[in-house]
Structures are given as C-alpha cells and as structure tokens.
Write an enzyme that holds these catalytic residues in place. Structure first.
Site, PDB file in Angstrom:
ATOM      1  N   SER A  37       0.804  -1.224   0.000  1.00  0.00           N
ATOM      2  CA  SER A  37       0.000   0.000   0.000  1.00  0.00           C
ATOM      3  C   SER A  37       0.836   1.272   0.000  1.00  0.00           C
ATOM      4  O   SER A  37       0.335   2.339  -0.335  1.00  0.00           O
ATOM      5  CB  SER A  37      -0.940   0.017   1.205  1.00  0.00           C
ATOM      6  OG  SER A  37      -0.199  -0.074   2.411  1.00  0.00           O
ATOM      7  N   ASP A 327      -3.737   7.982   7.767  1.00  0.00           N
ATOM      8  CA  ASP A 327      -4.556   7.046   8.530  1.00  0.00           C
ATOM      9  C   ASP A 327      -3.626   6.322   9.504  1.00  0.00           C
ATOM     10  O   ASP A 327      -2.457   6.692   9.640  1.00  0.00           O
ATOM     11  CB  ASP A 327      -5.359   6.093   7.620  1.00  0.00           C
ATOM     12  CG  ASP A 327      -4.484   5.154   6.782  1.00  0.00           C
ATOM     13  OD1 ASP A 327      -3.293   4.989   7.105  1.00  0.00           O
ATOM     14  OD2 ASP A 327      -5.003   4.572   5.812  1.00  0.00           O
ATOM     15  N   HIS A 330      -0.635   4.817   7.233  1.00  0.00           N
ATOM     16  CA  HIS A 330      -0.034   5.439   6.047  1.00  0.00           C
ATOM     17  C   HIS A 330       0.233   6.935   6.224  1.00  0.00           C
ATOM     18  O   HIS A 330      -0.601   7.642   6.777  1.00  0.00           O
ATOM     19  CB  HIS A 330      -0.957   5.239   4.835  1.00  0.00           C
ATOM     20  CG  HIS A 330      -1.281   3.805   4.576  1.00  0.00           C
ATOM     21  ND1 HIS A 330      -2.461   3.221   4.997  1.00  0.00           N
ATOM     22  CD2 HIS A 330      -0.570   2.827   3.966  1.00  0.00           C
ATOM     23  CE1 HIS A 330      -2.467   1.936   4.643  1.00  0.00           C
ATOM     24  NE2 HIS A 330      -1.324   1.670   4.023  1.00  0.00           N
TER      25      HIS A 330
END
Length: 353
Positions: A37, A327, A330
């Site tokens: 990610s 978040d 991240h």
C-alpha cells in the site's frame, strides 16, 4: 554591450543545463513499481478485496480531489520520485483500464495494498501476491515490446528504475497477527525467509533485463499510530520491539544489496532506507511543520484505515499537512514528499551520475 554579453552567457548556461537535465532524464525512461500500500496506485480497486481506498476522504488533496486507490490524502512516494526524474507527476496502476501501454511506457505500478514478500501475507485479505506482480510485469514487457519494438523495449527496461517497497505487512498483518508463521518460524528465521524471497525476486528481475533496482527498507513500524494506540503498557509510545525488527530486517536487505551488486554484472541495486528519515520526522515533527505524529488525520487518528476512515470521516482533520500520518498506517502526502525527496537526494540520485 556588457549586459547583452551577460544575457547571452546566461542563456547559454541555461541551454547547457537543459541539455544536461534532458540527458539525466533520459537515463531513467520509466519508474516500474512493485510492493504494497505504500506504493499501490489503485490496483486493489480492480480486485475483490476490502483493502481499498477508492473513496473519500482518501485522495482529497490529489489532483482534482479524486480518490484513486492511493492510501493517502494525495500523492505517494513513487509519484514524487517519478516527478523528480522529470518523467511525470504520478505513476499509474497497471490494472486501471483507463490506462494503456502508452501510459505505462513511462511508468507503471503493479503494487497491491496489504501484500507482502510472503504469499501467506497476501492471502490474508486476498490481494495480489508478489509472484503475481512479476507475472504482470512479464505481460507488461510483451506489451512494451509490441509498442516500442524489441530493441527499444529492452533498452527501456535496462535503463528504467525498478522500485520495490514491501515488507511491513509480513510482520504486522501476518507474523504478529495470524497464527501460522509464528508457529513455524522464530522472528529471526522469518526475517531470513523473507530476505530469501526478496533476493530471488531481484534475481528474477535481473533475469528479465532490469539493471537499476531500488530495494526499499522498512519504516519504524512500531511508531505507526495503530501500534502506538494499542501500546498500553508503553504509554502509547512507539513499540521498540517492532522498530528493532525493522532495523534487523533492513540490515539483511542491505547485505542482499551488497551481495547482488558483486554477483550480477551490470547491476545497480540501491538500498533505499526510509527508516531514519521517518523516525526523525516522528520524533521531531515540529522541524518539518507538523503538529501531530502520534495520531493520524483520518477519523479519530488512532486505529482507522480503509473503510473505517470512510465511516469516521466526519472526525477527520481539516488540514492533513499538519499530520505525519494520514490514517493509522499510512503517511500524508506531505510526509511522502519529504521521504521521497530524502531517498532521491541520498540514494537514487546515483542513477543520474
């Protein structure tokens, strides 16, 4: 007359600079991305998984305020690296049907959020395993050959930067969360197991013609807001054990870099380590203009990511640039830009020499 000659000299020096810049840019025709990610540009939008971020408030600071599937409020490190090489502002996702080989010829991401080196990691949320990313890359090479012709395609592959950013999920999502691997391996054995996969992957890339490869290290994963939130015994500070494991694993990746550069002719394998710059940002956020490093912008900032961010968005911060993390897992676009700039200046700039 003096003013005119000075102006001519300035124009000449600018012309020389632009020639040098064009030469530098020509050295890296494309950015080709593998990973999780941290560098997924939206591939997970097109597979059946809950590991997605193609909804608000993700992407609210991206070009046009669009949620693309990047796990950030805006751009991710590979976008900034692509721009720094003078290629383009963002690297597109391979599975996005809006793009074709003409878009991918100058950059493409095969990355998938929630994946890892270990196939068991990608199986947790049903995302694209690393071996599958390699299969997509082979498919890409065929398409590139059809598009550019064999000679130009081979040259492009050998000159392109192949960038890997992966590994955090193997520890936090798999080893320390699922029962399987922890019963099979000690943490040191598991690190060796993952490092072996990393080495084989790089050898496979080399066998397919890649010569410029950036192997990404792990960040200080014990300092992610999710880990701090659940670190009750440590007063919500960074989890020292997780940070130490990241350092140990980064040492193994550094050893692989040294070994393969010696073994593989023509190889330029670079170890891009984000650990120390990330830790510095987290420990001294005010030096970078941040107000918070312990909680994230999205929702309560303590444990939400993905769909939990969407549901809790009414609590989200108004200015993400004041936060190190977007978040619970991240970084924000601003943090991504700082880390990318650091890696570019201290590591990847070697590719322009």
């Amino acid at each position: 007359m003096g003013l005119q000659s000075n102006l001519l000299a300035l124009l000449f020096s600018l012309h020389i600079f632009s020639i040098l810049l064009n030469k530098a840019n020509a050295k890296v025709p494309a950015i080709i991305v593998f990973g999780d990610s941290s560098v997924d540009a939206g591939n997970n939008n097109f597979i059946p998984t809950v590991a997605r971020s193609n909804f608000q408030p993700y992407g609210r600071d991206f070009l046009g305020g669009k949620a693309t599937g990047r796990f950030s409020n805006g751009r991710i490190p590979t976008d900034f690296i692509s721009e720094a090489f003078g290629i383009k502002e963002y690297v597109p996702a391979y599975l996005d049907p809006k793009n074709n080989i003409s878009d991918f010829a100058t950059g493409v991401s095969f990355a998938s959020a929630a994946t890892g080196y270990d196939n068991a990691t990608s199986a947790v949320l049903g995302v694209i395993p690393l071996w599958k990313q390699l299969e997509y890359y082979k498919q890409y090479q065929k398409n590139l050959t059809a598009y550019l012709g064999e000679t130009k395609a081979k040259e492009s592959i050998s000159e392109s930067l192949h960038l890997m950013s992966i590994g955090t999920n193997d520890f936090l999502e798999n080893y320390y969360t699922m029962p399987g691997r922890a019963s099979q391996y000690t943490i040191q054995q598991y690190q060796t197991f993952l490092a072996g996969i990393a080495e084989n992957f790089i050898r496979n890339l080399y066998g397919l013609g890649a010569r410029k490869i950036s192997l990404g290290g792990l960040p200080p994963m014990g300092c992610l807001p999710l880990e701090r939130t659940t670190n009750f015994m440590g007063q919500n500070g960074c989890v020292t054990n997780y940070n130490n494991i990241a350092l140990e694993f980064n040492g193994k990746l550094q050893n692989i870099t040294t070994k393969l550069n010696q073994e593989l002719p023509g190889m330029k394998l670079l170890f891009s380590n984000p650990y120390h710059i990330m830790l510095h940002i987290i420990k001294k956020p005010e030096l970078y203009g941040f107000e918070s490093a312990s909680v994230a912008c999205c929702a309560t900032g303590m444990f939400e990511m993905g769909y939990a961010c969407s549901r809790g968005s009414m609590f989200s911060c108004s200015d993400a640039s004041k936060f190190v993390f977007w978040d619970s897992f991240h970084p924000t676009e601003k943090t991504n830009s700082i880390v990318a700039k650091y890696v570019m200046e201290h590591v990847l700039a070697q590719l322009l020499e």
